[in-house]
Design a protein around this motif. Structure first.
Motif, PDB file in Angstrom:
ATOM      1  N   ASP A 191       0.281   0.323  -4.998  1.00  0.00           N
ATOM      2  CA  ASP A 191      -0.485   1.314  -5.961  1.00  0.00           C
ATOM      3  C   ASP A 191      -2.011   0.819  -6.064  1.00  0.00           C
ATOM      4  O   ASP A 191      -2.622  -0.025  -5.343  1.00  0.00           O
ATOM      5  N   ARG A 250       5.125  -0.496  -4.088  1.00  0.00           N
ATOM      6  CA  ARG A 250       5.946   0.484  -4.542  1.00  0.00           C
ATOM      7  C   ARG A 250       6.917   0.989  -3.177  1.00  0.00           C
ATOM      8  O   ARG A 250       6.404   0.621  -1.931  1.00  0.00           O
ATOM      9  N   LYS A 289      11.487   1.468  -6.647  1.00  0.00           N
ATOM     10  CA  LYS A 289      10.711   2.112  -7.557  1.00  0.00           C
ATOM     11  C   LYS A 289       9.420   3.109  -6.848  1.00  0.00           C
ATOM     12  O   LYS A 289       9.133   2.344  -5.793  1.00  0.00           O
ATOM     13  N   TRP A 290       9.267   4.254  -7.011  1.00  0.00           N
ATOM     14  CA  TRP A 290       8.368   4.965  -6.636  1.00  0.00           C
ATOM     15  C   TRP A 290       7.876   5.838  -7.990  1.00  0.00           C
ATOM     16  O   TRP A 290       8.207   6.969  -8.143  1.00  0.00           O
ATOM     17  N   THR A 313       1.924   1.724 -10.575  1.00  0.00           N
ATOM     18  CA  THR A 313       3.523   1.436 -10.563  1.00  0.00           C
ATOM     19  C   THR A 313       3.872   0.331 -11.459  1.00  0.00           C
ATOM     20  O   THR A 313       2.962  -0.225 -11.742  1.00  0.00           O
TER      21      THR A 313
END
Length: 540
Positions: free
Chosen positions: A520, A526, A532-533, A539
């Protein structure tokens, strides 16, 4: 004046491990993706970007974390502010610095010019004479002993840029200055903020201006108070703008023709070669307070890819990623006319279109010319939050029946899209930014008082440089962990985005995207194995 010279130690931290690693992963080939610096790569400061092929701009990656404990140790030349630097000095040590223009005239391939802290006054454009080459760029960087403040002092309104890189392009090849890096500089265009007691008048047109050149990188700079753009590239290729703060620009001071622009603008985009990977990148920047004060009121956008070169109807691949764009008079992000092969990924757009004379402007906008279709554009993982119901968060203008813009996992809030069917399948909900700046629901002129997020720019350097007191307190490159982060209850929080590398089969483009998309704006990971996205530029 006596100077105390210290030695600079740069240490690179990768996930808690401090040390040095190779620039490129093993799977990168020297003739294909080696033009990219990969996430978490270890570089000198600033990087002397590798150009493995002629005309290839190596692209800086957001995952890089540099801890600067003292002073830069990679300098080959030294320049000092007005009244300190002297062209009779050798320029080879910080105790014998030359002037800025003197150092520029003394560079050779691979030179690193370190600018000592202080005030550098420009009464006219600094037209850069230096030129690098493939694999051996020339760098102008802050030394680290204090902020490098380059200030425009010319009092008449004119159309001059502060720092000008000007070559020639004949439609197929470039000549003149190229392969240059500008890093850690603070440019003040000289136009005051009248709403805050400043004086409007005089002022430079743009901060950085690239004309008909290639291989130019603008990294971790601040550009404010210009009459036009912060960073402008016209008929250039392989341009990277990374981790810059572009603030309070576009305030036309009477010199016609340069206020209708954007905070970061790549215009009349040229093509240096047929490489199928990324050419131009706008990554990890913050743009706030841009406006178009001409009578036309057509621009004032945060970021724009604007027009192809000459009669071209295509442009090389370009990426706009991880930018936080808010409080501008015009659009957040725009592609205009013959723009193709663009990727707009994980940007946070918040309450732009504040110029009420520009009714109906959208957030993320594509303006098509007649006769074009299937432009090959991708728009994914973005957040677009409209200021008013009349400002579509996503907009297509003059769209053909088959525009070829592909949307994935985008979120919108505050207004309907244009056309309304455009956002079918999008997430329509409040993104729940943790502490975004306040803008009045209807007041005019708020772009003029939009402020950068505190405490400063994205985390290009370590937070140890962000002390609120002490000898390092002057450095404004701090984390942005609060305002534009997402609450844990946000519909854009979690593993809801799409991996852009899965959307192309081109090996060059896949590798180049992979060098950018897995971090990020602050360098936090990320995607991949993180699970996690998040949408937007930050992020969790």
């Amino acid at each position: 004046m006596k100077r105390h010279v210290r030695v600079m130690l740069f240490v690179f931290e990768l996930g808690g491990i401090v040390g040095a690693i190779s620039l490129l992963p093993a799977h990168f080939t020297s003739k294909k993706a080696a033009n990219l610096i990969t996430p978490n790569a270890v570089l000198a400061a600033p990087p002397n970007l590798p150009f493995s092929e002629p005309g290839r701009l190596a692209l800086l990656v957001p995952g890089l974390q540099i801890r600067a404990y003292q002073l830069a140790n990679n300098c080959t030349l030294y320049a000092a502010p007005n009244g300190i630097g002297n062209d009779t000095n050798s320029g080879t040590s910080p105790t014998s610095p030359t002037t800025l223009t003197g150092a520029d005239g003394a560079t050779s391939l691979g030179s690193v010019v370190c600018l000592l802290g202080g005030r550098y006054e420009l009464s006219d454009s600094w037209t850069v004479k230096s030129s690098g080459a493939s694999g051996s760029s020339v760098t102008f960087q802050a030394y680290g002993d204090g902020p490098v403040n380059i200030v425009w002092t010319h009092t008449a309104a004119d159309s001059h840029a502060m720092i000008l890189i000007s070559g020639t392009y004949n439609g197929s090849s470039f000549s003149g200055p190229q392969n240059l890096i500008f890093q850690g500089l603070n440019l003040d265009g000289g136009i005051g903020n009248a709403a805050l007691g400043g004086t409007v008048g005089g002022g430079a047109a743009n901060g950085f201006q690239c004309n008909q050149s290639k291989g130019i990188a603008f990294i971790a700079n601040t550009v404010s108070n210009t009459g036009g753009a912060g960073i402008s590239a016209v008929q250039c290729d392989y341009v990277t703008s990374d981790h810059n703060l572009i603030f309070h620009d576009g305030y036309n001071n009477g010199a016609a023709g340069y206020s209708p622009t954007s905070g970061i603008t790549y215009s009349q985009i040229a093509t240096a070669d047929t490489y199928t990977g990324l050419h131009n990148v706008i990554s990890n920047n913050i743009v706030v307070g841009e406006v178009d004060q001409t009578t036309a009121h057509t621009d004032g956008n945060g970021i724009i890819f604007d027009l192809a070169y000459g009669s071209n109807t295509t442009t090389p691949p370009g990426l706009i990623i991880n930018n936080i764009v808010y409080g501008n008079g015009g659009r957040c992000v725009e592609t205009n006319q013959y723009m193709t092969n663009f990727w707009i990924v994980n940007n946070s757009c918040y309450k732009n279109d504040l110029d009420t004379t520009e009714s109906g402007f959208g957030g993320i906008v594509h303006n098509f010319p007649s006769g074009i279709s299937n432009v090959g554009g991708f728009v994914l993982n973005n957040i677009s939050y409209s200021w008013a119901a009349t400002n579509p968060p996503y907009q297509q203008l003059n769209a053909p029946s088959n525009p070829g813009v592909n949307y994935f996992a985008d979120l919108y809030y505050g207004a309907a899209c244009s056309p309304s069917s455009l956002c079918t399948g999008f997430i329509n909900a409040d993104p729940q930014f943790v502490l975004p700046p306040y803008f009045d629901p209807s007041a005019t002129g708020q772009y003029n008082v939009g402020r950068p997020p505190l405490p400063g720019r994205p985390n290009y350097r370590s937070t140890t440089m962000c002390a609120v007191s002490g000898t390092q307190a002057w450095i404004s490159t701090c984390d942005i962990d609060s305002g534009f982060a997402l609450a844990s209850t946000s519909p854009g929080y979690g593993n809801v985005g799409v991996d852009p590398t899965t959307l192309t089969s081109d090996p060059n483009l896949k590798a180049d995207l992979g060098a950018f998309v897995y971090n990020d704006i602050n360098g936090n990971p990320r995607g991949g194995t993180t699970g996690k996205w998040d949408l937007g530029a930050l992020t969790h």
